[in-house]
Design a protein around this motif. Structure first.
Motif, mmCIF file in Angstrom:
data_model
loop_
_atom_site.group_PDB
_atom_site.id
_atom_site.type_symbol
_atom_site.label_atom_id
_atom_site.label_comp_id
_atom_site.label_asym_id
_atom_site.label_seq_id
_atom_site.Cartn_x
_atom_site.Cartn_y
_atom_site.Cartn_z
ATOM 1 N N ASP A 259 -33.052 70.729 -58.371
ATOM 2 C CA ASP A 259 -31.822 71.510 -58.194
ATOM 3 C C ASP A 259 -31.273 71.342 -56.774
ATOM 4 O OD1 ASP A 259 -32.017 72.410 -60.793
ATOM 5 O OD2 ASP A 259 -33.067 74.263 -60.229
ATOM 6 N N GLU A 260 -32.154 71.374 -55.792
ATOM 7 C CA GLU A 260 -31.705 71.198 -54.404
ATOM 8 C C GLU A 260 -31.086 69.825 -54.205
ATOM 9 O OE1 GLU A 260 -35.022 71.908 -51.899
ATOM 10 O OE2 GLU A 260 -35.260 74.005 -52.488
ATOM 11 N N ALA A 261 -31.725 68.798 -54.759
ATOM 12 C CA ALA A 261 -31.189 67.440 -54.618
ATOM 13 C C ALA A 261 -29.814 67.318 -55.267
ATOM 14 C CB ALA A 261 -32.162 66.437 -55.234
ATOM 15 N N GLU A 262 -29.649 67.944 -56.448
ATOM 16 C CA GLU A 262 -28.353 67.887 -57.132
ATOM 17 C C GLU A 262 -27.268 68.557 -56.293
ATOM 18 O OE1 GLU A 262 -26.543 68.684 -61.604
ATOM 19 O OE2 GLU A 262 -28.326 69.784 -60.950
ATOM 20 N N GLN A 263 -27.574 69.701 -55.697
ATOM 21 C CA GLN A 263 -26.596 70.390 -54.852
ATOM 22 C C GLN A 263 -26.229 69.546 -53.632
ATOM 23 O OE1 GLN A 263 -28.390 74.144 -53.935
ATOM 24 N NE2 GLN A 263 -28.293 74.902 -56.042
ATOM 25 N N LEU A 264 -27.221 68.888 -53.048
ATOM 26 C CA LEU A 264 -26.956 68.042 -51.890
ATOM 27 C C LEU A 264 -26.069 66.858 -52.249
ATOM 28 C CD1 LEU A 264 -30.476 68.075 -50.214
ATOM 29 C CD2 LEU A 264 -28.355 68.892 -49.180
ATOM 30 N N THR B 150 -25.068 58.193 -53.798
ATOM 31 C CA THR B 150 -24.956 59.434 -54.574
ATOM 32 C C THR B 150 -25.096 59.154 -56.074
ATOM 33 O OG1 THR B 150 -23.512 60.417 -52.902
ATOM 34 C CG2 THR B 150 -23.474 61.398 -55.081
ATOM 35 N N VAL B 151 -24.466 58.101 -56.514
ATOM 36 C CA VAL B 151 -24.559 57.730 -57.937
ATOM 37 C C VAL B 151 -25.995 57.332 -58.286
ATOM 38 C CG1 VAL B 151 -23.806 56.059 -59.665
ATOM 39 C CG2 VAL B 151 -22.151 57.039 -58.070
ATOM 40 N N THR B 152 -26.608 56.505 -57.428
ATOM 41 C CA THR B 152 -27.975 56.037 -57.699
ATOM 42 C C THR B 152 -28.965 57.196 -57.759
ATOM 43 O OG1 THR B 152 -27.498 53.936 -56.591
ATOM 44 C CG2 THR B 152 -29.817 54.535 -56.875
ATOM 45 N N LEU B 153 -28.856 58.104 -56.800
ATOM 46 C CA LEU B 153 -29.764 59.254 -56.777
ATOM 47 C C LEU B 153 -29.500 60.189 -57.946
ATOM 48 C CD1 LEU B 153 -29.777 60.017 -52.941
ATOM 49 C CD2 LEU B 153 -31.628 59.034 -54.300
ATOM 50 N N GLY B 154 -28.240 60.303 -58.330
ATOM 51 C CA GLY B 154 -27.924 61.137 -59.486
ATOM 52 C C GLY B 154 -28.570 60.612 -60.760
ATOM 53 N N PHE C 191 -22.575 68.071 -52.533
ATOM 54 C CA PHE C 191 -22.045 68.316 -51.186
ATOM 55 C C PHE C 191 -21.729 67.009 -50.478
ATOM 56 C CE2 PHE C 191 -22.784 69.367 -46.641
ATOM 57 C CZ PHE C 191 -21.737 70.263 -46.501
ATOM 58 N N ALA C 192 -22.559 65.983 -50.669
ATOM 59 C CA ALA C 192 -22.311 64.685 -50.039
ATOM 60 C C ALA C 192 -21.006 64.082 -50.534
ATOM 61 C CB ALA C 192 -23.479 63.745 -50.324
ATOM 62 N N THR C 193 -20.769 64.175 -51.836
ATOM 63 C CA THR C 193 -19.521 63.640 -52.386
ATOM 64 C C THR C 193 -18.313 64.380 -51.820
ATOM 65 O OG1 THR C 193 -20.652 63.014 -54.432
ATOM 66 C CG2 THR C 193 -18.258 63.208 -54.522
ATOM 67 N N HIS C 194 -18.412 65.699 -51.766
ATOM 68 C CA HIS C 194 -17.323 66.502 -51.207
ATOM 69 C C HIS C 194 -17.078 66.149 -49.743
ATOM 70 C CE1 HIS C 194 -14.752 69.913 -50.339
ATOM 71 N NE2 HIS C 194 -15.574 70.261 -49.357
ATOM 72 N N SER C 195 -18.136 66.008 -48.954
ATOM 73 C CA SER C 195 -17.983 65.686 -47.537
ATOM 74 C C SER C 195 -17.375 64.307 -47.336
ATOM 75 C CB SER C 195 -19.346 65.758 -46.834
ATOM 76 O OG SER C 195 -19.883 67.061 -46.899
ATOM 77 N N ALA C 196 -17.748 63.356 -48.193
ATOM 78 C CA ALA C 196 -17.165 62.020 -48.093
ATOM 79 C C ALA C 196 -15.668 62.062 -48.359
ATOM 80 C CB ALA C 196 -17.850 61.075 -49.084
ATOM 81 N N GLU D 44 -26.074 62.712 -43.979
ATOM 82 C CA GLU D 44 -27.305 63.500 -43.896
ATOM 83 C C GLU D 44 -27.636 64.139 -45.243
ATOM 84 O OE1 GLU D 44 -30.683 65.460 -42.415
ATOM 85 O OE2 GLU D 44 -29.536 63.685 -41.807
ATOM 86 N N ALA D 45 -26.620 64.579 -45.987
ATOM 87 C CA ALA D 45 -26.873 65.191 -47.299
ATOM 88 C C ALA D 45 -27.491 64.186 -48.258
ATOM 89 C CB ALA D 45 -25.568 65.753 -47.866
ATOM 90 N N VAL D 46 -26.991 62.961 -48.237
ATOM 91 C CA VAL D 46 -27.560 61.926 -49.106
ATOM 92 C C VAL D 46 -28.995 61.612 -48.697
ATOM 93 C CG1 VAL D 46 -27.410 59.478 -49.695
ATOM 94 C CG2 VAL D 46 -25.377 60.893 -49.765
ATOM 95 N N ARG D 47 -29.232 61.541 -47.388
ATOM 96 C CA ARG D 47 -30.589 61.244 -46.910
ATOM 97 C C ARG D 47 -31.573 62.317 -47.373
ATOM 98 N NH1 ARG D 47 -34.238 62.739 -43.732
ATOM 99 N NH2 ARG D 47 -33.028 64.547 -43.040
#
Length: 439
Positions: free
Chosen positions: A172-177, A138-142, A180-185, A209-212
């Motif tokens: 924008d979609e990637a940022e939202q995902l 999540t950090v890397t993709l951010g 969501f990935a951080t919240h789900s973790a 799946e959100a990170v993928r």
């Protein structure tokens, strides 16, 4: 001889007894093995429920219940083999075979169900490691998001809105995902600490799946820029090729199909965006390539037709008329000797009539006229075969009494009626009808 026969019977019986004994031992070993397997799998099920929850283990619980039920049948059969009532060898053999079948089925079912759970259990055991990787990804993709946004800005300045529509909102979609990935973790961690395994696993799968998906979207934005540049380069090559094809088309046969393809390609070239305008290189490349391929195909067909002329309509009609004559002769012969004609001749005639019918609609169209010619010839050949087979059936059904024209006949019958019939059937039917009557 009697002693030899008796010895052979004793040897065969001894061999059968040995096979039955092996079968009984194999059935007992299988029964013990499956019973132990059920006990072990029951322990594994309890662990799986603790790790995964009730939902993911439903299929294994159902499988265990079914195995226990059928294992009871196997134990009952084994008990019958060892009770006080004497059994025949056939009865023992049938029961032991059934025990083996039940044990093999139970093993296969448990293998299938436990294999599925093993992957899930392994994933649960690695949950802390997976969650750590999710947060790192999540950090890397951010960190890649600003670059993705600048890429989209460049794309919007260079290409039309329609061209970049599929990736325009990707950042924008990637940022939202990622959010969501951080919240789900975090949810997965809290649910696992609360011993709510099923919810924890579901949240873990959601985070993964959100990170993928976020990674795929960001990669897609960067790949889109490369593919757009490649499409522009290819478009330039196709434009040059298309202009060369238009020049070459002037030397192609002057047929309507080539003229129409030239018009389509010229229109596609005129529809290209002017220099400096925002364009959609993907759509323009697709349209121009399709028009270019259409002209190439039309020229190839025209040249092929020029090298191999299409038969004229009168020529095809002549072949169809010839097929009609042969079909009519065969039809008349078969209709006049219904009781003598077998299935082969009738089948050939039916196929000839069907082929003749298929040929008719193809005559007017240049694209199918040559095929119509082939069908006409085939219809005539089939009708000829039908006539020959009909004559064969007639000849084989003709009376063979020597009085019909045989050497014993005399007077009017000598040389006589049989030869006359043969002349009528062989000469008139085959020769006259096929030749003079229709010429």
């Amino acid at each position: 001889m009697a002693g030899l026969w008796g010895r052979r019977k004793r040897e065969e019986q001894a061999a059968q007894d040995a096979q039955d004994a092996d079968l009984a031992r194999e059935a007992q070993r299988a029964l013990v093995s499956v019973d132990e397997r059920v006990r072990t799998t029951t322990d594994e099920l309890e662990f799986a429920i603790a790790e995964l929850g009730e939902g993911p283990t439903t299929e294994l619980r159902t499988a265990l219940a079914a195995v226990r039920h059928h294992l009871g049948e196997a134990f009952q059969l084994h008990q019958l083999n060892h009770d006080e009532i004497p059994d025949t060898p056939e009865e023992l053999r049938t029961r032991n075979t059934r025990i083996l079948q039940l044990c093999e089925w139970a093993d296969d079912l448990l293998d299938d169900r436990t294999a599925t759970l093993e992957k899930d259990i392994e994933r649960v055991r690695r949950a802390p490691e997976i969650l750590e990787q999710v947060r790192a990804d999540t950090v890397t993709l951010g960190e890649r998001l600003p670059h993705a946004r600048s890429t989209l800005e460049r794309l919007s300045q260079r290409y039309s809105e329609e061209a970049v529509r599929q990736v325009a909102s990707g950042a924008d979609e990637a940022e939202q995902l990622l959010v969501f990935a951080t919240h789900s973790a975090d949810v997965s961690t809290r649910r696992r600490e609360a011993k709510r395994a099923e919810e924890a696993n579901l949240a873990l799968e959601t985070a993964t799946e959100a990170v993928r998906r976020a990674g795929a979207i960001i990669d897609g934005i960067e790949d889109f820029e490369i593919e757009a540049l490649r499409a522009e380069s290819t478009l330039a090559d196709v434009i040059a090729d298309s202009r060369g094809d238009l020049v070459a088309a002037r030397q192609a046969p002057a047929v309507p199909a080539v003229a129409s393809a030239v018009t389509v390609l010229e229109a596609a070239l005129r529809a290209l965006s002017p220099a400096g305008a925002k364009a959609d290189p993907f759509a323009e490349l697709s349209q121009l390539r399709e028009a270019n391929s259409g002209l190439d195909a039309a020229i190839a067909v025209a040249r092929e037709r020029e090298a191999r002329p299409i038969p004229s309509i009168p020529h095809v009609r002549h072949s169809l008329d010839d097929a009609d004559r042969q079909i009519a002769v065969a039809r008349n012969v078969i209709a006049g000797h219904r009781g003598w004609i077998g299935a082969d001749a009738r089948t050939r005639l039916a196929e000839a009539e069907r082929t003749r019918t298929d040929a008719e609609p193809m005559v007017a169209d240049e694209d199918t006229r040559e095929e119509a010619m082939g069908l006409a010839r085939r219809a005539g050949a089939l009708a000829s075969e039908a006539l020959q087979l009909a004559q064969r059936d007639i000849d084989s059904s003709r009376p063979q009494d020597p009085g019909w024209g045989g050497p014993q006949g005399g007077g009017r019958r000598g040389g006589g009626m049989g030869d006359a019939m043969g002349g009528i059937l062989g000469g008139l039917v085959i020769g006259g009808l096929l030749g003079d009557m229709f010429d």
